[in-house]
Design an enzyme around this catalytic site. Structure first.
Site, PDB file in Angstrom:
ATOM      1  CE1 TYR A  64      -3.261  -2.065  -0.316  1.00 28.24           C
ATOM      2  CE2 TYR A  64      -4.149  -2.603   2.145  1.00 28.24           C
ATOM      3  CZ  TYR A  64      -4.686  -2.806   1.299  1.00 28.24           C
ATOM      4  OH  TYR A  64      -5.569  -3.438   0.866  1.00 28.24           O
ATOM      5  CG  ASN A 170      -8.586 -10.587  -3.404  1.00 26.31           C
ATOM      6  OD1 ASN A 170     -10.017  -9.517  -3.529  1.00 26.31           O
ATOM      7  ND2 ASN A 170      -7.297  -9.012  -2.925  1.00 26.31           N
ATOM      8  CG  LEU A 221     -19.064   3.540   0.497  1.00 31.64           C
ATOM      9  CD1 LEU A 221     -18.463   4.469   0.985  1.00 31.64           C
ATOM     10  CD2 LEU A 221     -20.700   3.267   0.354  1.00 31.64           C
ATOM     11  N   GLY A 223     -15.829   1.517  -4.625  1.00 34.75           N
ATOM     12  CA  GLY A 223     -14.828   2.868  -5.336  1.00 34.75           C
ATOM     13  C   GLY A 223     -15.597   4.111  -5.104  1.00 34.75           C
ATOM     14  CG  LEU A 226     -22.156   2.328  -4.494  1.00 27.00           C
ATOM     15  CD1 LEU A 226     -22.731   1.734  -3.683  1.00 27.00           C
ATOM     16  CD2 LEU A 226     -24.138   1.943  -5.268  1.00 27.00           C
ATOM     17  CG  ASN A 228     -18.179   9.649  -8.561  1.00 22.40           C
ATOM     18  OD1 ASN A 228     -18.406   8.374  -8.618  1.00 22.40           O
ATOM     19  ND2 ASN A 228     -17.579   9.919  -7.474  1.00 22.40           N
ATOM     20  N   GLY A 274      -9.837   9.004   5.024  1.00 21.24           N
ATOM     21  CA  GLY A 274      -8.975   9.773   6.551  1.00 21.24           C
ATOM     22  C   GLY A 274     -10.054  10.741   7.311  1.00 21.24           C
TER      23      GLY A 274
END
Length: 308
Positions: A64, A170, A221, A223, A226, A228, A274
């Site tokens: 990450y 995954n 959500l 990414g 939902l 935009n 954040g």
């Protein structure tokens, strides 16, 4: 109508599997932390606010932030070590990125060899400034993965006290069960949202429910789609969820999180923000359930057709 969140929000906890770890019902995902522009003190404040909400589980991966997030989080723990015993740390390994921080990587690939798993854990512990991970996941299924070798690596890490519990991310149902037969796994972290419902229908969630194991759900959500997404399915889904949210006087995202958590396999959603206000909205979803008709209204809008 905007919902007013209660001031006494506190996230409950969940036992992930019969012999697995107890995590917070909402998990704080850290994969974007390097993009948040927080100082060390601001990171400490954010972590403390999460813990105050009962969101005590923090999800990481070695890759990450192009191998940078664990170090930033570890700086905060190094500044305030007392936080470590108030949280559960989750990390993942098994992907090698081509990145300036890893000049020896010539091609992006998977590596689930015992040496890489053990070396990745030791580096994560160093970056996070801790002596153990509460949960380690294999990040992606690897075509060259040897189930016995992975199980042996997990056993070695547990014996050394460096990792307390293990899982995957995954994985298909068969891949999960093949490794779980060799060493007990605590979860399978998969993508799931009203815009990505495959785990409900490809046996992933059914298999985990059968074993009494709770999945973790990343990108709950969609990414951000939902909020935009401009495609027809996203727009219709947004209208349906907003109508339910307005009727219940709950935040839009809370309805989505509640929809996910209502599944009997007990998915544990990850946030990716954040902003403590957004995490509070996720925690608020633990306080209510949807009617069956509202739940299926969202599923119908997600799939674009009736159930029968």
């Amino acid at each position: 109508m905007s919902a007013i969140l209660p001031t006494d929000l506190h996230c409950p906890r969940i036992q992930m599997s019969p012999a697995g770890p107890e995590l917070s019902r909402i998990v704080a995902g850290m994969w974007r932390m390097t993009e948040w522009g927080m100082s060390v003190d601001q990171r400490i404040d954010f972590i403390e606010q999460c813990i105050d909400l009962g969101v005590t589980t923090f999800d990481h991966a070695d890759i990450y932030g192009s191998y940078g997030v664990e170090g930033q989080f570890g700086e905060a723990l190094g500044r305030k070590p007392s936080l470590r015993d108030q949280m559960q740390l989750v990390s993942k390994c098994g992907i090698k990125l081509v990145a300036p921080q890893r000049p020896q990587h010539s091609i992006q690939h998977y590596d689930t060899s015992a040496s890489h798993i053990i070396g990745s854990v030791e580096e994560s512990l160093r970056q996070l400034r801790t002596d153990r991970l509460d949960l380690l996941l294999i990040h992606r299924p690897d075509p060259l993965m040897d189930f016995d070798e992975v199980a042996d690596a997990f056993s070695s890490l547990r014996k050394a006290g460096k990792v307390l519990h293990f899982g995957v991310s995954n994985f298909s149902r068969h891949q999960f069960e093949a490794l779980n037969r060799r060493i007990a796994l605590a979860t399978n972290q998969v993508e799931f949202s009203p815009l990505h419902t495959a785990p409900m229908f490809d046996e992933t969630f059914d298999g985990l429910q059968d074993l009494g194991i709770a999945p973790m759900a990343w990108s709950p959500l969609g990414g951000g789609r939902l909020f935009n997404g401009g495609d027809a399915i996203s727009e219709n889904l947004r209208r349906v969820i907003k109508g339910i949210a307005d009727e219940l006087q709950q935040p839009f995202a809370s309805v989505v999180f509640a929809w996910i958590m209502q599944l009997p396999c007990r998915p544990v959603p990850l946030t990716g923000t954040g902003r403590i206000e957004a995490i509070s909205v996720a925690v608020a979803a633990t306080r209510f359930t949807l009617s069956r008709s509202d739940w299926f209204s969202i599923l119908r809008a997600a799939r674009g057709h009736e159930v029968a």
